[in-house]
Design an enzyme around this catalytic site. Sequence first.
Site, PDB file in Angstrom:
ATOM      1  N   GLY A   1      53.446  53.684  22.960  1.00 49.09           N
ATOM      2  CA  GLY A   1      52.062  53.400  23.318  1.00 49.09           C
ATOM      3  C   GLY A   1      51.135  53.297  22.122  1.00 49.09           C
TER       4      GLY A   1
ATOM      5  CG  HIS B   1      50.412  48.215  16.581  1.00 50.12           C
ATOM      6  ND1 HIS B   1      51.474  47.393  16.300  1.00 50.12           N
ATOM      7  CD2 HIS B   1      50.868  49.481  16.396  1.00 50.12           C
ATOM      8  CE1 HIS B   1      52.516  48.108  15.943  1.00 50.12           C
ATOM      9  NE2 HIS B   1      52.184  49.387  16.002  1.00 50.12           N
TER      10      HIS B   1
ATOM     11  CG  HIS C   1      53.645  48.304  20.012  1.00 46.55           C
ATOM     12  ND1 HIS C   1      52.537  48.970  19.587  1.00 46.55           N
ATOM     13  CD2 HIS C   1      54.690  49.138  19.790  1.00 46.55           C
ATOM     14  CE1 HIS C   1      52.872  50.157  19.127  1.00 46.55           C
ATOM     15  NE2 HIS C   1      54.180  50.295  19.234  1.00 46.55           N
TER      16      HIS C   1
ATOM     17  N   GLY D   1      61.536  46.503  16.701  1.00 43.49           N
ATOM     18  CA  GLY D   1      60.957  45.989  15.462  1.00 43.49           C
ATOM     19  C   GLY D   1      61.806  46.323  14.246  1.00 43.49           C
TER      20      GLY D   1
HETATM   21  P1  AMP Z   1      56.673  52.813  18.492  1.00 44.18           P
HETATM   22  O1  AMP Z   1      55.648  52.703  19.563  1.00 44.18           O
HETATM   23  O2  AMP Z   1      56.127  53.107  17.141  1.00 44.18           O
HETATM   24  O3  AMP Z   1      57.832  53.695  18.882  1.00 44.18           O
HETATM   25  O4  AMP Z   1      57.315  51.363  18.352  1.00 44.18           O
HETATM   26  C1  AMP Z   1      57.840  50.667  19.446  1.00 44.18           C
HETATM   27  C2  AMP Z   1      58.534  49.428  18.955  1.00 44.18           C
HETATM   28  O5  AMP Z   1      57.616  48.614  18.234  1.00 44.18           O
HETATM   29  C3  AMP Z   1      59.706  49.724  17.996  1.00 44.18           C
HETATM   30  O6  AMP Z   1      60.769  48.829  18.248  1.00 44.18           O
HETATM   31  C4  AMP Z   1      59.087  49.460  16.652  1.00 44.18           C
HETATM   32  O7  AMP Z   1      60.033  49.092  15.666  1.00 44.18           O
HETATM   33  C5  AMP Z   1      58.160  48.306  16.965  1.00 44.18           C
HETATM   34  N1  AMP Z   1      57.099  48.211  15.964  1.00 44.18           N
HETATM   35  C6  AMP Z   1      56.300  49.200  15.496  1.00 44.18           C
HETATM   36  N2  AMP Z   1      55.480  48.745  14.525  1.00 44.18           N
HETATM   37  C7  AMP Z   1      55.772  47.425  14.372  1.00 44.18           C
HETATM   38  C8  AMP Z   1      55.285  46.385  13.515  1.00 44.18           C
HETATM   39  N3  AMP Z   1      54.329  46.618  12.610  1.00 44.18           N
HETATM   40  N4  AMP Z   1      55.817  45.145  13.630  1.00 44.18           N
HETATM   41  C9  AMP Z   1      56.797  44.902  14.536  1.00 44.18           C
HETATM   42  N5  AMP Z   1      57.307  45.835  15.376  1.00 44.18           N
HETATM   43  C10 AMP Z   1      56.804  47.083  15.291  1.00 44.18           C
END
Ligand code: AMP
Length: 313
Positions: free
Chosen positions: A31, A34, A37, A147
Amino acid sequence: MELVTGLAAMQARARELERNGKRIGLVPTMGYLHQGHLSLVHLLRPHCHQLWLSIFVNPAQFGPSEDLARYPRDLERDLDLCRAAGVDGVLVPRASEVYPADFATWVVPGPAADRYCGAMRPGHFRGVLSIVLRLFMWTRCRCAAFGAKDAQQLWLIRRMVKDFNLEVELMEGPTLREADGLAMSSRNVYLDVEERREALTLHQALEVGKAAVAAGLPLKEALCAMSKHLAVHPKLQLEYLHITDWESLDSLVGVGGDPAWAGSAGDMDEAGREMALLVAARVGRTRLIDNMRVVRGPLAQSPDPATSSTLQG
Ligand code: AMP
């Protein structure tokens, strides 16, 4: 857009969608969404009929002294962003249902989870893999997007999918960055103005490393150039910095993140090889990670001592 919080309700809905021939795609997140995501939503969209996004701040992947309690949350804003991005359904499971008091079964990753982030955050990837596997099962997704920003996490999820023969196609989205290069992260909201400036040096150091690796400089020199770039920033505390093989993530040279792994790729330094630069650092109280893919350039010739002494003589 559907919103589901109960696990039984999610399972029933996923079964129904599957019966109707719908291929479900999933973007798992914690959550505070940005553009990074949302880029995964757009990446996955053409590969599925029903696109679901999960929001769960997973306590099992946070250490006792980490930022679980203060991790940023804004469900209403997240739901608005999902609606605008054309997400079909959002799963927001309740922690009490995900981890009932008698919960006892975990996915235990192999030793590759003990290096880099895993060395700094013991148990982190056990928590990550366990929730990702269960999200796959609850949603019956046949494809999922992650990501490249979390390179080690993606590597371990690929490994789990392969080891368990999961029928989930994995998509990898590139790291989305702010205009000045800072990798987007929900945690960037913690940074004050000065920390935000210092955080940018992570990306700058990766650019320095990329240029050095592409120019064929010895990898130790490339590592040194990167760490020098990071060292001059007083609020920045380096956790690890490695140049690795891209496929295996085995280290070619590096510091920190369980140094026992440094150099584990052996002698794989050859022109054309794809490598990854991995960095993690604390900026004030905020832990940030970043990485970059780079292709090794033709190795720079070290001066032949015989020739150089002749020239000097
Ligand atoms: P998180 O909410 O941080 O657990 O991330 C959820 C998903 O979004 C994961 O697969 C992350 O690798 C991806 N993600 C987070 N930051 C970025 C970014 N700057 N660019 C691309 N994917 C991202």
